[in-house]
Each structure stands twice: as C-alpha cells, then as structure tokens.
Design an enzyme around this catalytic site. Structure first.
Site, PDB file in Angstrom:
ATOM      1  N   HIS A  15       0.832  -1.197   0.000  1.00  0.00           N
ATOM      2  CA  HIS A  15       0.000   0.000   0.000  1.00  0.00           C
ATOM      3  C   HIS A  15       0.868   1.247   0.000  1.00  0.00           C
ATOM      4  O   HIS A  15       2.086   1.196   0.119  1.00  0.00           O
ATOM      5  CB  HIS A  15      -1.001   0.013   1.173  1.00  0.00           C
ATOM      6  CG  HIS A  15      -0.407   0.325   2.506  1.00  0.00           C
ATOM      7  ND1 HIS A  15      -1.164   0.624   3.609  1.00  0.00           N
ATOM      8  CD2 HIS A  15       0.881   0.378   2.938  1.00  0.00           C
ATOM      9  CE1 HIS A  15      -0.374   0.852   4.636  1.00  0.00           C
ATOM     10  NE2 HIS A  15       0.859   0.714   4.267  1.00  0.00           N
ATOM     11  N   CYS A  34       5.375   5.774   4.894  1.00  0.00           N
ATOM     12  CA  CYS A  34       4.220   5.121   4.269  1.00  0.00           C
ATOM     13  C   CYS A  34       3.726   5.883   3.043  1.00  0.00           C
ATOM     14  O   CYS A  34       2.882   5.376   2.304  1.00  0.00           O
ATOM     15  CB  CYS A  34       3.092   4.928   5.284  1.00  0.00           C
ATOM     16  SG  CYS A  34       3.318   3.448   6.287  1.00  0.00           S
ATOM     17  N   HIS A  40       4.983  -0.080  -0.448  1.00  0.00           N
ATOM     18  CA  HIS A  40       5.741  -0.965   0.432  1.00  0.00           C
ATOM     19  C   HIS A  40       4.762  -2.003   0.954  1.00  0.00           C
ATOM     20  O   HIS A  40       3.548  -1.805   0.885  1.00  0.00           O
ATOM     21  CB  HIS A  40       6.380  -0.176   1.583  1.00  0.00           C
ATOM     22  CG  HIS A  40       5.357   0.498   2.442  1.00  0.00           C
ATOM     23  ND1 HIS A  40       4.802   1.697   2.115  1.00  0.00           N
ATOM     24  CD2 HIS A  40       4.750   0.104   3.585  1.00  0.00           C
ATOM     25  CE1 HIS A  40       3.900   2.027   3.034  1.00  0.00           C
ATOM     26  NE2 HIS A  40       3.852   1.076   3.938  1.00  0.00           N
ATOM     27  N   HIS A  42       3.251  -5.027   3.771  1.00  0.00           N
ATOM     28  CA  HIS A  42       3.092  -5.442   5.161  1.00  0.00           C
ATOM     29  C   HIS A  42       2.623  -6.891   5.193  1.00  0.00           C
ATOM     30  O   HIS A  42       1.907  -7.342   4.292  1.00  0.00           O
ATOM     31  CB  HIS A  42       2.035  -4.595   5.881  1.00  0.00           C
ATOM     32  CG  HIS A  42       2.453  -3.183   6.124  1.00  0.00           C
ATOM     33  ND1 HIS A  42       3.335  -2.818   7.114  1.00  0.00           N
ATOM     34  CD2 HIS A  42       2.096  -2.035   5.503  1.00  0.00           C
ATOM     35  CE1 HIS A  42       3.505  -1.510   7.099  1.00  0.00           C
ATOM     36  NE2 HIS A  42       2.766  -1.000   6.126  1.00  0.00           N
ATOM     37  N   ASP A  80      -4.777 -10.690  -0.630  1.00  0.00           N
ATOM     38  CA  ASP A  80      -3.446 -11.297  -0.537  1.00  0.00           C
ATOM     39  C   ASP A  80      -2.634 -11.079  -1.818  1.00  0.00           C
ATOM     40  O   ASP A  80      -3.130 -11.333  -2.921  1.00  0.00           O
ATOM     41  CB  ASP A  80      -3.561 -12.796  -0.245  1.00  0.00           C
ATOM     42  CG  ASP A  80      -2.226 -13.406   0.156  1.00  0.00           C
ATOM     43  OD1 ASP A  80      -1.449 -12.731   0.860  1.00  0.00           O
ATOM     44  OD2 ASP A  80      -1.962 -14.553  -0.247  1.00  0.00           O
ATOM     45  N   HIS A  81      -1.389 -10.596  -1.630  1.00  0.00           N
ATOM     46  CA  HIS A  81      -0.475 -10.302  -2.739  1.00  0.00           C
ATOM     47  C   HIS A  81      -1.038  -9.261  -3.697  1.00  0.00           C
ATOM     48  O   HIS A  81      -0.719  -9.265  -4.891  1.00  0.00           O
ATOM     49  CB  HIS A  81      -0.059 -11.584  -3.476  1.00  0.00           C
ATOM     50  CG  HIS A  81       0.918 -12.401  -2.682  1.00  0.00           C
ATOM     51  ND1 HIS A  81       0.540 -13.129  -1.573  1.00  0.00           N
ATOM     52  CD2 HIS A  81       2.254 -12.572  -2.809  1.00  0.00           C
ATOM     53  CE1 HIS A  81       1.611 -13.722  -1.079  1.00  0.00           C
ATOM     54  NE2 HIS A  81       2.656 -13.394  -1.798  1.00  0.00           N
ATOM     55  N   GLU A 125      -0.878  -4.538  11.584  1.00  0.00           N
ATOM     56  CA  GLU A 125      -0.114  -4.114  10.411  1.00  0.00           C
ATOM     57  C   GLU A 125       1.366  -4.438  10.610  1.00  0.00           C
ATOM     58  O   GLU A 125       2.087  -4.721   9.663  1.00  0.00           O
ATOM     59  CB  GLU A 125      -0.310  -2.628  10.148  1.00  0.00           C
ATOM     60  CG  GLU A 125       0.231  -2.183   8.795  1.00  0.00           C
ATOM     61  CD  GLU A 125      -0.197  -0.776   8.459  1.00  0.00           C
ATOM     62  OE1 GLU A 125      -1.074  -0.625   7.590  1.00  0.00           O
ATOM     63  OE2 GLU A 125       0.325   0.166   9.073  1.00  0.00           O
TER      64      GLU A 125
END
Ligand code: NI
Length: 138
Positions: A15, A34, A40, A42, A80-81, A125
């Site tokens: 994100h 961020c 980047h 998480h 996811d991903h 997170e």
C-alpha cells in the site's frame, strides 16, 4: 451465556498512504515512509471474532470451518499479494490505513455472520501496531 470464538488469518499486501489532493511534501510530512510513491508491503495478521450464544444442538457459537472459508473468500482472496491502492476497489477513494482496512474487512464479513452474533476485527499491520473494529458507528 455468550461466548467468543476467534479465527486467525494473514495476508501480504502493498500500500501507499497519500492524498492526491496534497503535494508530495505534505504527504511525506503526514504519512512519513508510508507515503513512498513506490509502495511498500506489510504482513497483515488478522483476528476475526464472533460472539454469541452456544447452539445447544451443535455446541458451537459458529462453525469454525464456515468462518475460515468466509475469511478466505472475502479477505484473503481479495487482498493477498495485491496492491491495495491499485487493485482493490474499496481503496480507490479510501486511504488504506490499518483503520480503514479493518473497517472494510468488517463490512465484507458482517452480512455473512448471523445477525444475533457480534463481530470484531483485529488487524495487525506490524507485530506492534494493531487496530480493532467492532461495528460501532460513533
Ligand atoms: Ni505502511
């Protein structure tokens, strides 16, 4: 008697926290690392809890297999991903902070949970930063 059952899950996602109506300097000032334009990732850890009465017939508050499958279908497969900003519809107009992600997860799961039961979402997170949402509107 009301009992809480919980299921843990996780997903990896990228994100970026920024507002397009702010310039780069202000975004970096408010969101720090961020705001990185290159995104980047998480490793999000999720705990979904359902609170309700024990069904006298099954002994369950909720079948954990059903809860597991709901999380796979509505959260893991959706996030996811993924790049949350670019690939997840809910975050086209909504900054994908942990707070907002928790609310989106709650809203995706709520219609599938028995109305008499309470739902709570806890989203980590990082190992030290986590948020909680239980549907309270204010
Ligand atoms: Ni971040």
């Amino acid at each position: 008697m009301r009992v809480t059952v919980s299921r843990k899950a996780h997903f990896n996602a990228a994100h970026r926290l920024y507002r397009p109506d702010w310039d780069d300097a202000k975004n970096e000032n408010v969101f720090g690392k961020c705001a990185n334009p290159h995104y980047h990732g998480h490793n999000y850890e999720l705990i979904v809890s359902v609170t309700g009465a024990i069904d006298p017939e099954t002994g369950y508050v909720m079948d954990m297999k059903v809860l597991k499958d709901l999380i796979v279908d509505h959260v893991e497969n959706a996030f996811d991903h993924k790049n949350l900003n670019e690939q997840v519809l809910e975050f086209k107009q909504l900054i994908p902070t942990a707070e907002n992600i928790a609310v989106v997860i709650y809203n995706k799961l709520r219609p599938h949970i028995t109305p008499e039961n309470d739902l709570e979402v806890v989203l980590y997170e990082t190992p030290r930063n986590f948020v909680k949402y239980n549907g309270m509107s204010c």
